[in-house]
Design a protein around this motif. Structure first.
Motif: not given
Length: 919
Positions: A135, A147, A174, A190, A192
């Motif tokens: 994250g 995550q 991710w 991204s 996460a």
């Protein structure tokens, strides 16, 4: 009927003490006394995880998992990708710190991920695009948990992204989203995990550089991401695919493997199909060329009995049921392992390997687990990725680790540098090759610029052009020196710490690279420091000790020294009586004794007995003398001696007075220019000015590129409020001045000038001093750690990836070796110029990159570069299509410095240019 059963149970308990029998007896007891009630149902055990190979290879590192679930890695570690908590490359396996119960490990491009037996995924290493999945974009040198992933059955890593296959047949990815490599339907990053769109019933997943593929239970293959070289196997316009798309006419697949710009798939009948980039023969179809010859659809090779395939960046290898291994592609590092060297466009047998059980294919190295339990590796070895310290032959398969089961080691210690108390010191500045460092008033060290060798000391190789970063762990520095790909700091307690490419260090038998500071063992009384091809330390009592052969060696015949300076393979010391003594390389007369003979021991610089300070360039030196006069000696090719001369064979082996310099209070020297700061605050410069090193503010095309006599640096163009100059320094093609406010201003052409917002510049070039507004060596608060991973632009990444490709040689180089390490090519446009057409921009950048690569590799000849610029102005491909230099590395170098560059957006779609260059 039940009483005999109870007796049997009691006897069994007494004799066997079995938990299983106890459970059975308990069931009977409950049934008898519970009035016919049912037993409490137990939670069914999850299905076992798919079988995973115990070995895996990343771009420049390798990892293995023992049956116990312990994980070990070795190789490149400048971004913490080995997970041992340090930033030091390792030639032998080290345990991943704090990670147990591992089922599968997946090394990628400067990061690594592992799947634990409980279905969780853990990652470590570089994280500037969120590829660790925690994250954030903070780097981590030890594992952090991804995550929201708790039911993974496989993990895969690519370039700046990672993916996990989940138990239900779906997948999550991710990290970097460019080219649609996450498969989410978007090109957005991204940090996460995000679900791969419309992918179901998948049983295997793999990730390449900018694309990924999955195999479904029905034997079909689905790919997504970049397709500029046909690597997704989807014939058409080579656009990026943002969601999984089925590879046509490909069924019955048992394994899919992706790497670089290629993909291969194993058929259930033992055949093999490959597609994508044919450069150097990586498809294995007998072709070796460039666009438009790339293979967009699966090509079935004339190879049978294939059990496993691995795709790297430069080569593809297949393991056969016989235990033999066949490889093809680019053999630049001996990574094909064949009996004879050379690129191969069709499968070629790996010499001396007939019992391979598992295969791990990395960027330019390959490892195979043999039936004997030994790990045999071959190919690129410069970062230690083959797993052994001493290797006579890296071009052929050789047992590097006797047995994976024998791997055992404690995590290496993490160096710490405890300060004895708060430090208050005078800020100092040092400019190296494309980077710079400074000691802040509170003793912390800041660095900025290029970072391909970890020379910024912040645990990564991410360049810092938007913000200076803090060197990890140092809070009591009083001096810092930057040179080429390394830097050193002298601490208030007399100790020395260094980082970057360090050569043989602290008794090591091989080159040490570390992106975090390492102590120089055996030094606790340093009073001065010089850094060239090796560190030399001025010690209490006036002696000098240099690092040599991995150990410390005192400079004989030198006593009473009060200052030491140096560069490349030469050093000079100022003595307490005002004399100067020099030693080392002397091919240009830089020892100052009137000769050009190599000076094994210090020789006296002739005619100087009143020196008050020294400065050393690359192959010339200067002395500030009483009364403010300056004398220089050594290489005078570019007028850096200041005696009115210049020329290819112009050397000055004895000191010459610099004409027109009076009342100087400070001197500095760059690679081929020199500076003097006068009492009135003005700065004079002489020597080479082809990249604005003299900062005169003159940008005219007919400006002189060499100043044989001093000219004034345009410090008057600096804004008010920066204060007076208190110190200055020069590096390869740039100089900087530290102002009394703690601010820094620089000029020339180098990464130290930053890009974007740093210093208000739009490119890393300035003909007059420009303030670096985000660099302060005062008592300002240090930058937040979360900013460390946000400093790389796509342009920087491409250049850094190329720089990392070359095996770094021993840092204790001779002068000739240091000469070859020329400045990095500038990869951004020049500011304040008339607006150029799109083609002119691209041509200028290609020629600039090509010249830098020619310089770096010592190459001459002609090349033609084919560059494709996408509709967003970004370079998607860059290939050398004609190469008369005979140097295979030149194409990689130019491509690495061009791919990812952004230019003015073309008016219509993608544009391809073929640009000749002769250098």
């Amino acid at each position: 009927m039940k009483e005999p059963s109870r007796i049997v149970c009691i006897l069994a308990l007494v004799l066997a003490s079995s938990a299983l029998v106890l459970g059975a007896c308990g069931g009977d007891e409950e049934d008898e006394g519970g009035g016919g009630g049912e037993a409490t149902p137990t939670e069914p055990a999850p299905p076992p995880l798919p079988e995973a190979s115990p070995i895996a290879a990343g771009h420049d590192h390798t990892c293995a998992v023992k049956e116990s679930g312990e994980a070990f890695c070795w190789g490149r570690n400048l971004d913490g990708e080995l997970g041992d908590g340090t930033g030091q490359n390792r030639r032998t396996p080290v345990p991943v710190r704090g990670l147990t119960d591992v089922h599968q490990i997946a090394p990628g491009y400067q990061h690594t991920c592992a799947l634990k037996r409980d279905g969780t995924v853990w990652c470590w290493g570089r994280n500037d695009h969120g590829q660790l999945g925690d994250g954030t974009t903070d780097p981590h040198a030890t594992p952090v948990q991804v995550q929201g992933v708790s039911d993974a059955i496989q993990v895969a890593t690519g370039q700046y992204f990672s993916c996990a296959l989940l138990r239900g047949g779906t997948a999550m990815c991710w990290g970097e989203g460019d080219e649609g490599r996450l498969g989410t339907g978007s090109d957005q990053p991204s940090p996460a995990p995000a679900e791969v769109a419309a992918l179901t019933d998948a049983t295997q997943i793999d990730a390449g550089f900018e694309h990924a593929c999955a195999r479904k239970s029905d034997g079909t293959v689905w790919c997504w991401g970049a397709d500029d070289n046909g690597q997704t196997g989807l014939p058409g316009d080579r656009r990026a695919y943002f969601t999984p798309t089925q590879v046509p006419q490909l069924t019955g697949i048992t394994q899919v493997s992706t790497g670089g710009d290629n993909t291969c798939a194993v058929h259930e009948d033992g055949h093999l199909s490959c597609w994508g980039d044919v450069y150097r023969g990586k498809v294995g179809n007998g072709q070796s060329g460039t666009d438009p010859d790339d293979v967009e659809s699966p090509f079935q090779l004339e190879l049978t009995g294939v059990q496993e395939v691995g795709v790297g960046n430069y080569q593809v290898c297949a393991r056969l049921e016989s235990g033999a291994v066949q490889c093809w592609g680019d053999d630049g590092y001996g990574n094909l392992g064949a009996a004879e060297r050379g690129d191969q466009a069709a499968p070629t047998e790996v010499f001396g390997l007939a019992d391979a059980q598992q295969l791990a294919v990395g960027g330019a190295h390959v490892c195979a687990l043999r039936a004997t339990g030994a790990l045999s590796c071959w190919g690129k070895s410069g970062d230690g990725q083959l797993g052994a310290e001493d290797m006579d032959d890296t071009r052929h398969a050789g047992d590097r680790i006797p047995a994976l089961a024998s791997l055992s080691a404690e995590p290496p210690p993490i160096p710490t540098f405890e300060a004895q108390g708060p430090t208050q010191t005078n800020p100092r500045l040092s400019v190296g090759q494309s980077f710079a460092c400074g000691v802040r008033q509170d003793g912390h060290v800041l660095c900025w610029g290029s970072n391909h060798s970890g020379q910024l000391g912040n645990g990564t190789t991410i360049s810092a052009h938007e913000q200076a970063v803090e060197v990890i762990g140092l809070g009591d520095a009083v001096q810092v020196e930057a040179y080429q790909g390394r830097a050193c700091a002298r601490r208030a307690n007399g100790q020395v710490a260094c980082w970057g490419s360090l050569g043989r260090w602290n008794g090591s038998d091989s080159t040490v690279h570390s992106s975090r500071p390492l102590p120089l063992e055996g030094i606790s009384d340093a009073t001065g420091l010089a850094l060239g091809s090796t560190p030399c330390v001025l010690r209490e009592g006036g002696t000098v000790t240099c690092v040599s052969g991995g150990g410390l060696e005192p400079v004989e015949g030198l006593a009473g020294a009060v200052e030491v300076v140096g560069a490349a393979g030469s050093f000079c010391a100022r003595m307490d009586d005002g004399g100067v003594r020099c030693w080392g390389s002397n091919s240009h007369g830089q020892a100052g004794d009137g000769t050009t003979d190599y000076a094994r021991e210090p020789v006296e610089v002739s005619g100087i007995d009143d020196a008050t300070s020294l400065a050393y360039g690359f192959s010339h030196a200067c002395a500030l003398r009483e009364g403010g006069r300056v004398s220089c000696w050594g290489n005078d090719r570019y007028g850096q001696i200041g005696d009115g001369r210049s020329g290819e064979d112009t050397d000055t082996p004895s000191p010459a007075s610099v004409r027109g310099v009076r009342n100087a209070v400070e001197i500095a020297a760059g690679t081929s220019n020199s500076l003097a700061r006068l009492e009135d605050g003005s700065i004079l410069c002489w020597g080479e000015d082809d990249r604005y090193q003299c900062g005169t503010g003159n940008e005219e095309d007919d400006r002189p590129e060499v100043h044989t006599r001093p000219v004034e640096v345009a410090v008057d163009q600096l804004p008010e409020g920066l204060g007076e100059a208190v110190q200055m320094d020069c590096g390869w093609n740039a100089c900087c001045t530290l102002r009394s406010t703690g601010q820094v201003a620089c000029w020339g052409s180098s990464s130290v000038l930053g890009s974007g917002t740093l210093g208000g510049l739009v490119a890393s070039r300035a003909s007059a001093p420009r303030p670096l507004t985000q660099v302060s060596l005062g008592s300002a608060a240090p930058p937040q750690p979360s900013a460390l991973a946000e400093q790389a632009t796509e342009t920087d990444e491409a250049g850094e990836a190329e720089a990392a490709e070359a095996d770094t040689t021993e840092a204790e180089a001779t002068e000739a070796e240091a000469t070859e390490a020329t400045a990095e090519a500038d990869t951004t446009e020049e500011p304040a110029r008339p607006r150029r057409s799109h083609r002119q921009q691209v041509e200028a950048a290609v020629r600039q990159s090509a010249q830098g690569c020619f310089n770096r590799l010592g190459t001459h000849g002609a090349v033609s570069v084919r560059v494709t610029v996408g509709p967003d102005g970004r370079v998607t491909t860059s290939r050398v299509v004609n190469n008369s230099t005979g140097n295979r590395e030149i194409g990689r170098c130019i491509s690495g410095s061009m791919v990812g560059r952004r230019f003015t957006r073309p008016r219509q779609g993608a544009v391809t240019f073929t640009i000749p260059f002769n250098g």
